[in-house]
Design a protein around this motif. Structure first.
Motif, mmCIF file in Angstrom:
data_model
loop_
_atom_site.group_PDB
_atom_site.id
_atom_site.type_symbol
_atom_site.label_atom_id
_atom_site.label_comp_id
_atom_site.label_asym_id
_atom_site.label_seq_id
_atom_site.Cartn_x
_atom_site.Cartn_y
_atom_site.Cartn_z
ATOM 1 N N GLU A 248 106.567 93.471 110.333
ATOM 2 C CA GLU A 248 107.262 92.589 109.382
ATOM 3 C C GLU A 248 108.561 92.092 110.017
ATOM 4 N N ALA A 249 108.951 90.862 109.684
ATOM 5 C CA ALA A 249 110.175 90.291 110.268
ATOM 6 C C ALA A 249 110.728 89.223 109.341
ATOM 7 N N ASP A 250 111.993 88.873 109.570
ATOM 8 C CA ASP A 250 112.610 87.801 108.779
ATOM 9 C C ASP A 250 112.141 86.432 109.268
ATOM 10 N N ILE A 251 112.064 86.291 110.600
ATOM 11 C CA ILE A 251 111.708 84.992 111.188
ATOM 12 C C ILE A 251 110.494 85.179 112.103
ATOM 13 N N GLY A 252 109.526 84.277 111.963
ATOM 14 C CA GLY A 252 108.396 84.233 112.898
ATOM 15 C C GLY A 252 108.474 82.942 113.685
ATOM 16 N N ILE A 253 108.439 83.043 115.006
ATOM 17 C CA ILE A 253 108.415 81.844 115.856
ATOM 18 C C ILE A 253 107.034 81.808 116.499
ATOM 19 N N VAL A 254 106.327 80.687 116.342
ATOM 20 C CA VAL A 254 104.967 80.613 116.892
ATOM 21 C C VAL A 254 104.847 79.357 117.746
ATOM 22 N N VAL B 120 118.864 90.115 112.521
ATOM 23 C CA VAL B 120 117.686 89.563 111.858
ATOM 24 C C VAL B 120 116.450 89.879 112.705
ATOM 25 N N LYS B 121 115.406 90.384 112.057
ATOM 26 C CA LYS B 121 114.187 90.725 112.816
ATOM 27 C C LYS B 121 113.372 89.468 113.099
ATOM 28 N N LEU C 156 123.543 84.537 120.849
ATOM 29 C CA LEU C 156 122.720 84.757 119.652
ATOM 30 C C LEU C 156 122.065 86.133 119.623
ATOM 31 N N LEU C 157 121.818 86.696 120.827
ATOM 32 C CA LEU C 157 121.008 87.924 120.895
ATOM 33 C C LEU C 157 121.527 89.092 120.048
ATOM 34 N N PRO C 158 122.870 89.309 119.958
ATOM 35 C CA PRO C 158 123.308 90.428 119.113
ATOM 36 C C PRO C 158 122.881 90.283 117.658
ATOM 37 N N GLU C 159 122.587 89.023 117.246
ATOM 38 C CA GLU C 159 122.193 88.806 115.844
ATOM 39 C C GLU C 159 120.677 88.791 115.665
ATOM 40 N N LEU C 160 119.937 88.853 116.791
ATOM 41 C CA LEU C 160 118.469 88.766 116.715
ATOM 42 C C LEU C 160 117.856 90.060 117.244
#
Ligand code: SF4
Ligand code: SF4
Ligand code: SF4
Length: 315
Positions: A61-67, A3-4, A30-34
């Motif tokens: 563009e990405a699936d998840i944005g963390i701010v 997931v991006k 988790l890193l292999p999935e991110l």
């Protein structure tokens, strides 16, 4: 396919990013999935090209944005709006992003007053003009939580947020869920101290004095901090600061809760509720020094803190 993810920091101290690293072994799982496609805290990436050659902000563009961090200036607002446009799920990470956080204490003053104090009013500062050069991002009128600017899908509160909840929220999203939140419980609900529902009436004691406890005994033998006459914001603060362990972190250290996880539910009025909780055990809320700032220490966004109108001069 991983997931991006983009991770942006606005008005942030980077403590929230340290919390991501504090996931430790879980992060390695988790890193292999991110796939972090943009994370300025780790890579030297300039928003407008490495030499400032671009007019367009560069966030992929990405699936998840963390701010993390609140919105204090025009650049923060622009980065946030662009991140929202480029991502499917937006996470507000930490109490600055969720509620304004400590920087939103400044919302008690106008920018004019702050600049006057910082650039001219301090005895140890050589007088200078306000920072209004066109190349410097201009301040907004107040420091905002993310959801005052854009829609937020997931909020992970805390200053800093606990790694357990970052892991749980990310895992939920990786499983295809579109939301995640902590249960609506107060810090008091997870606190093991003795409560008798009364205190010695009178002015609130300040932490220049020690709490009463026997270090040889467990927390279940210590009396509630509010009932000892000190201000503890546990009744109006969301539980979860100790992650899945349970006992609130400040209480473990035998100090009062200062409210860093923010309100228990959206729309709550913690200051009003806290004054009620104090009165119910016989404490006088009016005796809390700097009451407005202390009771809204991490939640100055959402209009909780704002400049007060000037009082008429006494005759
Ligand atoms: S919430 Fe706390 S740790 Fe996170 S950016 Fe704000 S001040 Fe730093
Ligand atoms: S007020 Fe503080 S010490 Fe008392 S029960 Fe709540 S969290 Fe614990
Ligand atoms: S006890 Fe309160 S101030 Fe301390 S870490 Fe927990 S929520 Fe934050």
């Amino acid at each position: 396919m991983p997931v991006k993810v983009v991770e942006e920091w606005l008005n942030s101290c980077s403590g929230c990013e340290i919390s991501i690293l504090n996931l430790g072994d879980t992060l390695l799982d988790l890193l292999p999935e991110l796939n972090f496609v943009h994370i300025p805290v780790l890579i030297d990436h300039k928003y407008y090209g490495q030499t400032g050659e671009s007019d367009v902000i560069e966030i992929p563009e990405a699936d998840i944005g963390i701010v993390s961090g609140g919105v204090r200036n025009e650049e923060h607002k622009h980065v946030l709006e662009e991140t929202r446009k480029k991502t499917k799920i937006l996470i507000a990470l930490g109490s600055c992003a969720a509620h304004g956080g400590i920087p939103a204490q400044a919302n008690m003053y106008t920018n004019k007053d702050i600049f006057e104090k910082l650039f001219r009013g301090s005895p140890s500062t050589d007088p200078a003009s306000d920072p209004n050069h066109p190349n410097v991002p201009q301040w907004l009128d107040s420091c905002l939580a993310l959801d005052e600017v854009v829609e937020v899908d997931v909020t992970i509160p805390g200053c800093p947020p606990h790694p357990d909840w970052i892991a749980e929220a990310l895992t939920a999203l990786l499983e295809g869920k579109t939301s995640w939140s902590l249960p609506e419980r107060s810090v008091c609900d997870t606190c093991p101290v003795i409560r008798e529902k009364k205190s010695a009436a009178g002015p609130v004691r300040r932490c220049f004095e020690n709490l009463e406890f026997n270090p040889e005994e467990g927390l279940d033998k210590m009396r509630c901090i509010n009932e000892q006459g000190f201000l503890c914001l546990g009744p109006v603060t969301l539980a979860g600061c100790a992650g899945k362990e349970g006992v609130p972190r400040c209480i473990q250290a035998r100090t009062p809760c200062r409210g860093c996880f923010g309100p228990i539910r959206k729309g709550a009025r913690p200051m009003v509720d806290m004054m009620g909780a104090m009165s119910s055990v016989g404490l006088d809320p009016k005796t809390v020094v700097d009451r407005r700032a202390i009771m809204n220490r991490y939640i100055g966004g959402h209009g909780n803190l704002r400049p007060l109108p000037a009082r008429p001069a006494r005759k």
